[in-house]
Design an enzyme around this catalytic site. Structure first.
Site, mmCIF file in Angstrom:
data_model
loop_
_atom_site.group_PDB
_atom_site.id
_atom_site.type_symbol
_atom_site.label_atom_id
_atom_site.label_comp_id
_atom_site.label_asym_id
_atom_site.label_seq_id
_atom_site.Cartn_x
_atom_site.Cartn_y
_atom_site.Cartn_z
ATOM 1 N N CYS A 1 0.876 -1.182 0.000
ATOM 2 C CA CYS A 1 0.000 0.000 0.000
ATOM 3 C C CYS A 1 0.907 1.224 0.000
ATOM 4 C CB CYS A 1 -0.917 -0.011 1.215
ATOM 5 S SG CYS A 1 -1.986 -1.467 1.302
ATOM 6 N N GLY B 1 1.176 4.365 -1.597
ATOM 7 C CA GLY B 1 0.959 5.805 -1.681
ATOM 8 C C GLY B 1 1.026 6.491 -0.333
ATOM 9 N N ASP C 1 1.871 -1.215 4.884
ATOM 10 C CA ASP C 1 1.537 -0.015 5.642
ATOM 11 C C ASP C 1 0.031 0.149 5.510
ATOM 12 O OD1 ASP C 1 1.495 2.369 6.985
ATOM 13 O OD2 ASP C 1 2.578 3.519 5.472
ATOM 14 N N CYS D 1 -0.207 3.581 11.138
ATOM 15 C CA CYS D 1 0.021 4.874 11.787
ATOM 16 C C CYS D 1 -1.140 5.132 12.737
ATOM 17 C CB CYS D 1 0.147 5.984 10.750
ATOM 18 S SG CYS D 1 0.677 7.548 11.477
#
Length: 501
Positions: A308, A310, A380, A433
């Site tokens: 992933c 971007g 991610d 995140c």
């Protein structure tokens, strides 16, 4: 009089605050007599006073965030450039935009008391003007008269009939110090968590999620420190692509932990001068990418995948690491526009990175040049972004608990696809995140249960400690790493390394 208090300490409703619609302060003639807005020139048209360019830019970004779900970190630089702001005005626009978004919940609670009405009853454009004005009054060195007058002038542009109302509310706000307002909004809250939410400007559900994550580590007493860190302005952090840029110590002040990271007095000038070999990237994001690239020595010919990818920050760092070790790299991104950002991010690296546009749940390693699977995969995973609230403050107001269930389902599907695409002996880095336990230990734990004996959870803490420049204060059992803004000065990145047997 407006701004005086009753015996209970609550501010009296200001002049004009009781009028209908949240827009007015009486008739234009009455406003003109009071000198509080709505005045007209000789032509009979409303006065159009000059508003500073920095405040116009900040207001435009707030309006776009509200109306179009725009991302402030992407839109603000464009608006600053379009307005040709001076460095000083650009700094002011940045502070007003990010500061207002971070503390929006606090300011709404204060505005509600100062206006004598719920903020839902105030027209959104007027409310944004009030938020910007409250931030200037309570969190900056802008003089009171400038903060109020500029806000009234801004109101005349976006909602002329509300100028008097804006004047009255902000003058009421200005009559109390921040500490007094914080005490008042805490008293008005219905619970201890609601008081924390108002004072520290986080939704209640986020407060509870962060507390749960900290308590899992036995560090629940750090909650207020974390909330305060979320509301602090972070320094711009940079990554120097290894083997392509100078050593971080030659470029600026090296980061404490990431061997590729640094800060500098003029970060954007440094980025421009290095043509993409030095780029903006949080230190925690660098540690997440390096945990995968440095979990073991790279064997020439290894095949890597950023699932992933971007907008491409971690991809660029992985590309530099792959180049140094003789590995190949494929980047996957489901959104075409973000895939284009990935292509731009990796352009400075002299490695042919294949950027694929497609759903990461539908991987075909053979079609991607990895017959037999990938040796290293970075996932991610899409998440709530609660770990980057200091950099993307609007995220706290956009997400809701219902988003968590949808995201964890997606995280599980992507993790399964990534694990299937791993070659035997390959390593998957599961990264979010977000410190929300459902998105971290929850998603990972369910995946490990599905994979059974085919998966081996590695000592991620040992890997990260070994690559870090200084020891990290980490909690937990070592199989995962949770970074924190208040403890490490990074975004709250979660990192877990899993090997396929």
């Amino acid at each position: 009089m407006s701004g005086e208090t009753h015996g209970n300490g609550r501010p009296e409703r200001p002049v004009g605050a009781g009028r209908s619609g949240g827009a007015g302060g009486g008739s234009p003639r009455a406003q003109h007599r009071r000198g509080d807005g709505g005045g007209r020139g000789r032509s009979g048209r409303p006065r159009q006073e000059r508003v500073s360019p920095a405040r116009l830019v900040a207001y435009d970004v707030l309006a776009a965030v509200r109306d179009s779900d725009a991302y402030a970190n992407l839109l603000l630089p464009t608006r600053i450039e379009r307005a040709k702001l001076s460095p000083a005005d650009a700094a002011l626009a940045t502070e007003l935009t990010y500061g207002t978004l971070r503390l929006l919940g606090r300011y709404d609670a204060i505005i509600a008391l100062a206006a004598g009405r719920d903020v839902a009853a105030i027209d959104p454009p007027v409310l944004d003007v009030l938020r910007l004005g409250a931030h200037q009054l309570l969190a900056t060195r802008v003089p009171t008269h400038a903060a109020v007058n500029e806000s009234v002038a801004l109101a005349r542009r976006v909602a002329p009939s509300a100028a008097g109302f804006v004047n009255a509310v902000l003058r009421t706000v200005s009559r109390r110090e921040l500490a007094d307002w914080l005490e008042l909004i805490a008293e008005e809250a219905g619970s201890a968590d609601a008081a924390l939410a108002a004072v520290h400007s986080h939704p209640v559900w986020v407060i509870r999620a962060l507390r749960s994550a900290l308590e899992r580590e036995g560090r629940g007493d750090e909650l207020v420190a974390l909330l305060e860190a979320d509301n602090a302005t972070p320094r711009v952090n940079l990554a120097a692509l290894p083997g392509l840029a100078a050593d971080p110590a030659e470029l600026g002040e090296p980061d404490r932990y990431a061997p590729t990271g640094l800060t500098a007095d003029a970060p954007f000038d440094l980025v421009a001068a290095n043509e993409g070999r030095v780029r903006v990237q949080d230190e925690g994001s660098q540690l997440a990418a390096l945990a995968l690239s440095r979990v073991a020595p790279v064997r020439p010919g290894e095949r890597w995948l950023d699932l992933c990818s971007g907008p491409g920050g971690k991809t660029a760092l992985l590309a530099a690491e792959a180049l140094a070790g003789g590995a190949s790299l494929v980047a996957n991104e489901v959104v075409p526009a973000r895939a284009e950002l990935v292509r731009r991010a990796v352009a400075p690296v002299p490695l042919e990175v294949a950027v694929r546009v497609g759903d990461g749940r539908e991987l075909d390693p053979a079609a991607m040049g990895a017959e037999g699977g990938f040796d290293r995969i970075l996932l991610d995973a899409p998440c709530t972004g609660l770990g980057a609230l200091r950099r993307r403050p609007e995220a706290r107001w956009r997400k809701s608990p219902t988003d968590v269930a949808q995201l964890t389902e997606l995280q599980g599907e992507l993790a399964d696809a990534a694990f299937t695409a791993l070659a035997p002996g390959g390593v998957l880095a599961y990264v979010t995140c977000s410190p929300h336990t459902a998105e971290t230990h929850g998603s990972l734990g369910r995946a490990l249960a599905r994979w059974g004996d085919a998966a081996e959870a590695l000592d991620t803490a040992a890997v990260v400690q070994q690559l870090a420049e200084h020891p990290l204060d980490l909690a937990g059992d070592g199989r995962t790493v949770q970074l924190w803004p208040h403890r490490h000065g990074t975004d709250a990145m979660f990192i877990a390394l899993v090997r396929k047997r």
